[in-house]
Every structure is written in structure tokens, then in C-alpha cells.
Design an enzyme around this catalytic site. Structure first.
Site: not given
Ligand code: NAD
Length: 460
Positions: A214, A248
Site C-alpha cells: 500500500e 496517502c
């Protein structure tokens, strides 16, 4: 008590032995662990809030919105569907295989390693732990050492609430992670930057361990001609400012036409005034940079263009004012890597086609955003731009939809989780076929013949 590196092999052996007993396969056990995570979080909201305030200056509302609420709803979503997800999934069998039954049987993988990142320290530890345990695995959790208070709290709370036979917490930094990565796991789910992602994948390859990475990237935000600028401004700057841009999927930069740019900047200025008032650096609703290194890194990007809004910093609190940069060159420092801070560069492009070409020339981002009122623009953007996730007319909010898989593509990561996708990701989807014994058509057995060839084509 912290688990030391020389104890990792023994820890893995214990977890494997416990896994082999079938303990974690029981659905009742899995459900109890999910309930225990829920209790852990609810009974310690205050301590969690304090740890996140100490690490990041996270305002309480962002603790709830960005960390806890997503976990609570993720647990509820999973608990409600766990039985169904874990059940054998019947599939059809073609004529050549008849008589038979065929199905997919989800089974746990074994021991999953979860490496968390510092920006959402709770979300990125418990978010992957929910599907790992729901799928019936054991887990080793390593919170990020960069969010030190949160890491300590995870190490204190997890053994109190979760079954120690199946879940362990390891604390530490590079040395500990390096040693941990020497062990054999059955899956590694890593959240963080791409450089370390490569280290994780390299280490995993030694054991042929599958990885979910991720990662991040520069998530673009495009303003189409005729978009609602006020709504776009409010939503974009909210997404940029929560956790001080250290998200993110924060909108990294904006692409807008020259005709709309100044109106957009003005609208962002007005929204910032409403959200944080005049003293933004002093606002109790505004988080800090995680540490001096990241503070200096982001401060160094302030010179990448003309400051249209903001630009001030508070060194003692490691805060950077929400800052809008205009006149930014496509190759300016702020456009090189993910910003991961509260700076919003606004670049101009002639139209949607130029914006999409700009995005397509670069690495595939974790998220891509378009603000538009035009159905055709929306369709073209969705069909043309490749990104991990996408949102039209907002940012970040897809995180609330547990039925949407979450994860990157290309340089923004590999493998998705959340909801059923997470359950499937951390399961082995074993393919099973059970053949009946009668009838036994001779068509596939020697001696071969022209007639059998014909029949084979028909049955195919
Ligand atoms: P980080 O420094 O916390 O590192 C992540 C993990 O890697 C930590 O557990 C750390 O201990 C470990 N690590 C660090 N250096 C290592 C090394 N040399 N060897 C082995 N392990 C090591 O986090 P970061 O990398 O600064 O995270 C920020 C990045 O994470 C950003 O790019 C952001 O976009 C991305 N991110 C992605 C998601 C997502 O869900 N896709 C969520 C949050 C953050």
C-alpha cells in the site's frame, strides 16, 4: 514486554504451531477477535487520542473521522458478512467435467505480517488486522516507529485484548523490520513509501511470500471547465489539510484552466478562512508535521512557485501553514515526489485532455480526482485515467465505502484490501472439484478416435 529480534524465530514457530491447531479457523474465534478490536478501540479512545496528539498533533475530530470511525464501520461491515464470505462459493462445471460439483473454498493463509505507517498509525495497523483475523490467520503487527506514542500504545493494548496465541506486536525500526523480514510469513501487507516497498518485496521473494504493498504517489485533482468551484475548493482544501496533508490519498496537486485558476484560488482562500480562521498555524483543528525531518522536507518545497495563500511556518510546533502555490513549473521540486504536507500546487492546463495527458505521462497515482458537472468529461476521465481509486466531485470519501476495494496500481502499490476484497486478499481461494463416479463418458480416455475428437469439441 517488547519482543526482541532473537526471539522472532521462536515467535513464528509458536504462531505456526497455534495456527496448525485450527484455533483461528473457527468462525466464532474470528468474530470474537473482531469484537475485541472494537472494544480495544472504544475503551481506549482517550489514550488513542492522546497518542495521536503527541505524534501528530491530530485534532480529536480527525482521530474519529480518519482513524476510529473507519475501523468501527469496517468491523461492523465484516462481522455482518463474515459467515457468507467464509462459506464455500459454488461455481458451475462445464459438460466435460460432469457429473461434478465445483466450488471455491476460502482458507486462511497462515501467519500474516502487517507493517504499518506513521501517518494513520491506528488505521494502518488495525485496518489490515481486521481482514487478517477475519480470514482466520495469525498475525504479527509492526506499527511504525516514527509515530512512537501510537506504536507503544498498540504494543500495550493488543496483548490485553487480542488472543496472544494468534496475534503478536513487534516494535522497532529498520533493524527490527529487517530481521523480521528474514522470517517466513504467508503474506506481508506493507503500508509506506515505495523505496521501502522494494526492500519488503525483495525480502519476501526469498520465501516466495506474496505481498500487498500500500504505497503512495502524487494524486492529481482536475477541475473541469464549468465545475462548481466553491464546492471543489472546500473539498480539495479539506482533503489537503486533514492530518496536515500527510494522507496517502490527499489531493497532491491541482490542474485547472487559466480562466478558472484565480477564482479557484480565491474560493480556497475563503474556505480556509471559514475552516481555520486567520491564525491557521495556531488552530486547534490543524495537525502538525510528524517530525523535524518531514517539517524541513516540506518547508523546502515552499519555494517551488509563487505563494498565493499561506507560506508561514511554526518551527517549534513543526507546523506549516496551508499553502497554495501558483506559477509552478511541471518539473519544479514540489512536482517531483508525493508532497505529503499541506502545500497545494495549482498548475494550469488548457483543458481536460491536456490534464489527462499530464497525468498519463506520470506514474499511476493512488487516487485521481475530477470536479465536473459534465457527464461526458466524467466518462472520459473514468475510462482514460488509471489510478488505484477515483472520486468524482470529491476527494478521499471513497474510504467510507467498504465495498470498494482500496489499493494502488503501478508505482502506487499492488493488491487491494477493505471489506470482502481484504478478506479474499488474505485468504487462499482454494479451488475444489468433486467428481461423481457415474456416468463415466469414455470421450477423454484412449484409445482416441475421430468421433471422440468431435464430441470433445462439442463438450469443450
Ligand atoms: P514509515 O517511515 O512509517 O515506514 C513504513 C514502515 O516501513 C514502518 O513500519 C517502518 O518501520 C518500515 N521501514 C522503514 N524503513 C525500513 C527499512 N529500511 N527496511 C525495512 N522496513 C523499513 O512510513 P513512510 O514510508 O514515511 O510512509 C509514508 C508513505 O506511505 C507515503 O508515500 C504514503 O503515501 C504512503 N501511505 C500509503 C497508504 C496506503 O494505504 N496506500 C497509507 C498511508 C501512507
Amino acid at each position: 514486554m517488547s519482543i526482541e529480534p532473537d526471539q522472532y524465530p521462536a515467535m513464528l514457530n509458536e504462531l505456526r504451531a497455534n495456527f496448525a491447531t485450527g484455533l483461528t479457523r473457527e468462525l466464532a474465534w474470528r468474530d470474537a477477535q473482531l469484537q475485541a478490536i472494537d472494544r480495544l478501540l472504544r475503551e481506549n479512545e482517550e489514550a488513542i487520542g492522546k497518542a495521536l496528539a503527541s505524534d501528530l498533533g491530530k485534532p480529536p475530530q480527525e482521530v474519529l473521522l480518519g482513524e476510529l470511525a473507519l475501523l468501527y464501520s469496517g468491523i461492523a461491515h465484516t462481522r455482518k458478512r463474515l459467515k457468507r464470505w467464509a462459506r464455500p462459493r459454488r461455481v458451475s462445471t462445464p459438460a466435460i467435467g460432469q457429473p461434478a460439483r465445483s466450488w471455491v473454498q476460502p482458507e486462511p493463509l497462515g501467519v500474516v505480517l502487517i507493517l504499518g505507517a506513521w501517518n494513520y498509525p491506528m488505521q494502518l495497523v488495525f485496518g489490515p488486522l481486521i481482514p487478517a483475523l477475519a480470514a482466520g490467520n495469525c498475525a504479527v503487527v509492526k506499527p511504525s516507529e516514527v509515530a512512537a506514542a501510537s506504536s507503544t500504545l498498540c504494543a500495550e493494548l493488543i496483548p490485553k485484548y487480542l488472543d496472544d496465541r494468534a496475534v503478536r506486536v513487534v516494535e522497532g525500526a529498520v533493524d527490527e523490520t529487517t530481521e523480521l523480514l528474514r522470517q517466513r510469513f504467508d503474506h506481508i501487507i506493507y503500508t509506506g513509501g515505495a523505496a521501502v516497498g522494494k526492500i519488503v518485496m525483495r525480502a519476501a521473494s526469498e520465501h516466495l511470500t506474496p505481498v500487498t504493498l500500500e504505497l503512495g504517489g502524487k494524486s492529481p485533482c482536475v477541475i473541469d471547465e464549468g465545475a462548481d468551484l466553491q464546492s471543489a475548493a472546500r473539498r480539495i482544501i479539506w482533503g489537503k489539510c486533514i492530518n496536515s496533508g500527510q494522507s496517502c490519498i490527499a489531493p497532491d496537486y491541482v490542474l485547472v484552466s487559466p480562466q478558472q485558476r484565480d477564482d479557484l484560488v480565491a474560493a480556497i482562500g475563503a474556505e480556509l478562512e471559514t475552516m481555520y480562521g486567520a491564525d491557521r498555524l495556531g488552530s486547534a483543528d490543524y495537525a502538525s508535521m510528524i517530525n523535524q525531518r518531514h517539517f524541513e522536507r516540506v518547508r523546502g518545497l515552499l519555494g517551488s512557485g509563487t505563494v498565493a495563500i499561506g507560506g508561514k511556518v511554526d518551527e517549534t510546533r513543526q507546523r506549516i501553514e496551508p499553502t497554495v502555490l501558483i506559477d509552478v513549473a511541471a518539473d519544479a521540486p514540489v512536482m517531483q515526489d508525493e508532497i505529503f504536507g499541506p502545500i497545494l500546487p495549482i498548475l494550469t492546463v488548457a483543458d481536460l485532455d491536456e490534464a489527462m495527458a499530464f497525468i498519463l505521462e506520470r506514474d499511476k497515482p493512488l487516487a485521481a480526482y475530477l470536479f465536473t458537472k459534465n457527464k461526458d468529461s466524467e466518462k472520459r476521465f473514468v475510462e482514460t485515467v488509471s489510478s488505484g481509486n477515483m472520486c468524482i466531485n470529491d476527494v478521499i470519501m471513497f474510504m467510507a465505502v467498504h465495498e470498494l476495494p482500496f489499493g494502488g496500481v503501478g508505482m502506487s502499490g499492488m493488491g487491494q484490501y477493505h471489506g470482502k476484497t481484504g478478506f479474499d486478499r488474505l485468504s487462499h481461494l482454494k479451488a475444489v472439484m468433486k467428481r461423481g463416479r457415474f456416468p463415466e463418458p469414455p470421450v477423454r480416455f484412449a484409445p482416441y478416435s475421430k468421433l471422440k475428437m468431435k464430441l470433445l469439441r462439442l463438450l469443450g
